[in-house]
Design a protein around this motif. Structure first.
Motif, PDB file in Angstrom:
ATOM      1  N   TRP A 115       0.643  -1.196   0.027  1.00 31.24           N
ATOM      2  CA  TRP A 115      -0.090   0.067   0.019  1.00 31.24           C
ATOM      3  C   TRP A 115       0.805   1.123   0.060  1.00 31.24           C
ATOM      4  O   TRP A 115       0.426   2.194  -0.713  1.00 31.24           O
ATOM      5  CB  TRP A 115      -1.090   0.014   1.226  1.00 31.24           C
ATOM      6  CG  TRP A 115      -1.669   1.245   1.197  1.00 31.24           C
ATOM      7  CD1 TRP A 115      -1.864   2.033   2.520  1.00 31.24           C
ATOM      8  CD2 TRP A 115      -2.702   1.787   0.232  1.00 31.24           C
ATOM      9  NE1 TRP A 115      -2.824   2.880   2.044  1.00 31.24           N
ATOM     10  CE2 TRP A 115      -3.056   2.959   0.873  1.00 31.24           C
ATOM     11  CE3 TRP A 115      -2.974   1.355  -1.097  1.00 31.24           C
ATOM     12  CZ2 TRP A 115      -4.245   3.713   0.230  1.00 31.24           C
ATOM     13  CZ3 TRP A 115      -3.970   2.440  -1.737  1.00 31.24           C
ATOM     14  CH2 TRP A 115      -4.346   3.374  -1.055  1.00 31.24           C
ATOM     15  N   GLN A 150       0.148   4.345  -2.810  1.00 34.85           N
ATOM     16  CA  GLN A 150       0.020   5.466  -2.700  1.00 34.85           C
ATOM     17  C   GLN A 150       1.019   6.358  -3.320  1.00 34.85           C
ATOM     18  O   GLN A 150       0.508   7.380  -3.695  1.00 34.85           O
ATOM     19  CB  GLN A 150       0.141   5.742  -1.224  1.00 34.85           C
ATOM     20  CG  GLN A 150      -1.102   5.192  -0.186  1.00 34.85           C
ATOM     21  CD  GLN A 150      -0.894   5.765   1.340  1.00 34.85           C
ATOM     22  OE1 GLN A 150      -0.012   5.211   2.011  1.00 34.85           O
ATOM     23  NE2 GLN A 150      -1.700   6.475   1.654  1.00 34.85           N
ATOM     24  N   LYS A 151       2.291   6.272  -3.432  1.00 39.19           N
ATOM     25  CA  LYS A 151       3.178   6.985  -4.162  1.00 39.19           C
ATOM     26  C   LYS A 151       2.964   7.324  -5.690  1.00 39.19           C
ATOM     27  O   LYS A 151       3.003   8.252  -6.228  1.00 39.19           O
ATOM     28  CB  LYS A 151       4.465   6.459  -3.887  1.00 39.19           C
ATOM     29  CG  LYS A 151       5.164   6.584  -2.759  1.00 39.19           C
ATOM     30  CD  LYS A 151       6.714   6.161  -2.699  1.00 39.19           C
ATOM     31  CE  LYS A 151       7.086   5.013  -3.283  1.00 39.19           C
ATOM     32  NZ  LYS A 151       8.591   4.382  -3.330  1.00 39.19           N
ATOM     33  N   LEU A 165      -0.383   6.499  -7.004  1.00 38.26           N
ATOM     34  CA  LEU A 165      -1.771   6.752  -7.120  1.00 38.26           C
ATOM     35  C   LEU A 165      -2.300   8.206  -7.959  1.00 38.26           C
ATOM     36  O   LEU A 165      -1.819   9.204  -7.540  1.00 38.26           O
ATOM     37  CB  LEU A 165      -2.533   6.577  -5.823  1.00 38.26           C
ATOM     38  CG  LEU A 165      -3.818   6.242  -5.801  1.00 38.26           C
ATOM     39  CD1 LEU A 165      -4.137   4.767  -6.188  1.00 38.26           C
ATOM     40  CD2 LEU A 165      -4.552   6.373  -4.442  1.00 38.26           C
ATOM     41  N   GLU A 225     -10.809   8.367  -1.026  1.00 36.21           N
ATOM     42  CA  GLU A 225     -10.306   9.546  -2.247  1.00 36.21           C
ATOM     43  C   GLU A 225     -11.408  10.266  -2.726  1.00 36.21           C
ATOM     44  O   GLU A 225     -11.260  11.100  -3.710  1.00 36.21           O
ATOM     45  CB  GLU A 225      -9.465   9.094  -3.280  1.00 36.21           C
ATOM     46  CG  GLU A 225      -8.071   8.240  -2.350  1.00 36.21           C
ATOM     47  CD  GLU A 225      -7.307   9.320  -1.492  1.00 36.21           C
ATOM     48  OE1 GLU A 225      -7.019  10.386  -2.159  1.00 36.21           O
ATOM     49  OE2 GLU A 225      -6.756   9.072  -0.314  1.00 36.21           O
ATOM     50  N   LEU A 276      -9.919   1.819   0.849  1.00 35.06           N
ATOM     51  CA  LEU A 276      -8.851   2.706   0.555  1.00 35.06           C
ATOM     52  C   LEU A 276      -8.962   3.544  -0.409  1.00 35.06           C
ATOM     53  O   LEU A 276      -9.067   4.804  -0.142  1.00 35.06           O
ATOM     54  CB  LEU A 276      -7.698   2.119   0.640  1.00 35.06           C
ATOM     55  CG  LEU A 276      -6.922   1.080   1.797  1.00 35.06           C
ATOM     56  CD1 LEU A 276      -5.946   0.298   1.523  1.00 35.06           C
ATOM     57  CD2 LEU A 276      -6.714   2.262   3.048  1.00 35.06           C
TER      58      LEU A 276
END
Length: 255
Positions: free
Chosen positions: A32, A36-37, A39, A64, A60
């Motif tokens: 994860w 995230q880096k 996304l 957003e 998750l």
């Protein structure tokens, strides 16, 4: 009638959830943070999560503020857990049951973001899968596929007609495309469940990238995430095992 992989995941659903929902699981500690880096912005986007399992990443992504999130998985029992979690959280994520190898036959419309985590080694024909993803992606849309690293799946023991492999059969056979048979960790380390075999396939790095290129995707980023540095002190054996044999290869694609 359920196919082999569907039945397998139905049987493993609770054990998988208990094992992978821990804070220090590979999913949360390694996978994860890397996702995230890379996304993209997801607000007001339509999201498709292929092989969503119990909904970990679908939930998750919902944080957003997307327009919608649709999770698809072959296992009724995995989706039952996902739906229970959605109800308890007041989530609007929609979950449907289906084989992701032919999801384009029962899901209409286009998506801004298509995601999948550690699912493609259960699919025999990844060429069609990537082509279907490309067709369903909006212009300027993004895909992220988190794969079991081909170095990792190369060590899965070759299937011997359902015979349980011995420890010395966990050796890297990288160019061997034979079907694989192995005991999953959430089964092996669960005293409440009798060990049984899981089946999957092994695709090489070349298999994945040729399928991606032939589908028409642009490759934006390739990540092979490392374990947390803190594991050097807290669980060195686990840290070193991951350094020797990485579990993930995470690829960001665009149309």
């Amino acid at each position: 009638m359920k196919n082999e992989i569907e039945k397998n995941w139905d049987d493993m659903a609770k054990a998988y959830e208990d094992f992978t929902e821990k804070e220090d699981s590979y999913s949360y500690a390694i996978e994860w943070p890397c996702i995230q880096k890379i996304l993209p912005k997801l607000n007001d986007k339509r999201i498709l999560d292929l092989g969503c399992g119990t909904g970990r990443f679908s939930f998750l992504f919902e944080k957003e503020n997307p327009l919608s999130v649709l999770g698809v998985d072959i296992s009724e029992h995995m989706l039952s857990i996902a739906k229970e979690k959605a109800k308890s959280r007041g989530s609007k994520v929609e979950f449907i049951q289906g084989d992701i190898s032919n999801w384009h036959t029962y899901i209409d419309g286009k998506f801004d973001f298509i995601f999948s985590s550690t699912t493609f080694h259960y699919i025999k024909d990844i060429k069609d899968l990537f082509c279907n993803m490309y067709s369903a992606l909006e212009d300027k849309g993004v895909c992220i596929v988190s794969l079991m690293h081909p170095i990792y799946t190369a060590q899965y023991p070759v299937d011997k007609n359902g015979e349980f492999p011995s420890d010395d059969e966990w050796v890297v056979r990288y160019l061997d495309k034979s079907k694989r048979a192995y005991v999953q960790p959430w089964i092996e380390y669960n005293d409440n469940i009798e060990n049984y075999l899981s089946m999957s396939y092994h695709h090489t790095v070349g298999d994945y990238f040729n399928a991606i290129i032939n589908a028409g995707f642009r490759i934006e980023k390739v990540e092979e995430p490392s374990p947390p540095e803190s594991w050097k002190q807290s669980c060195y054996i686990r840290y070193n095992a991951f350094i020797e044999t990485p579990s993930y290869m995470i690829i960001k694609l665009s149309k």
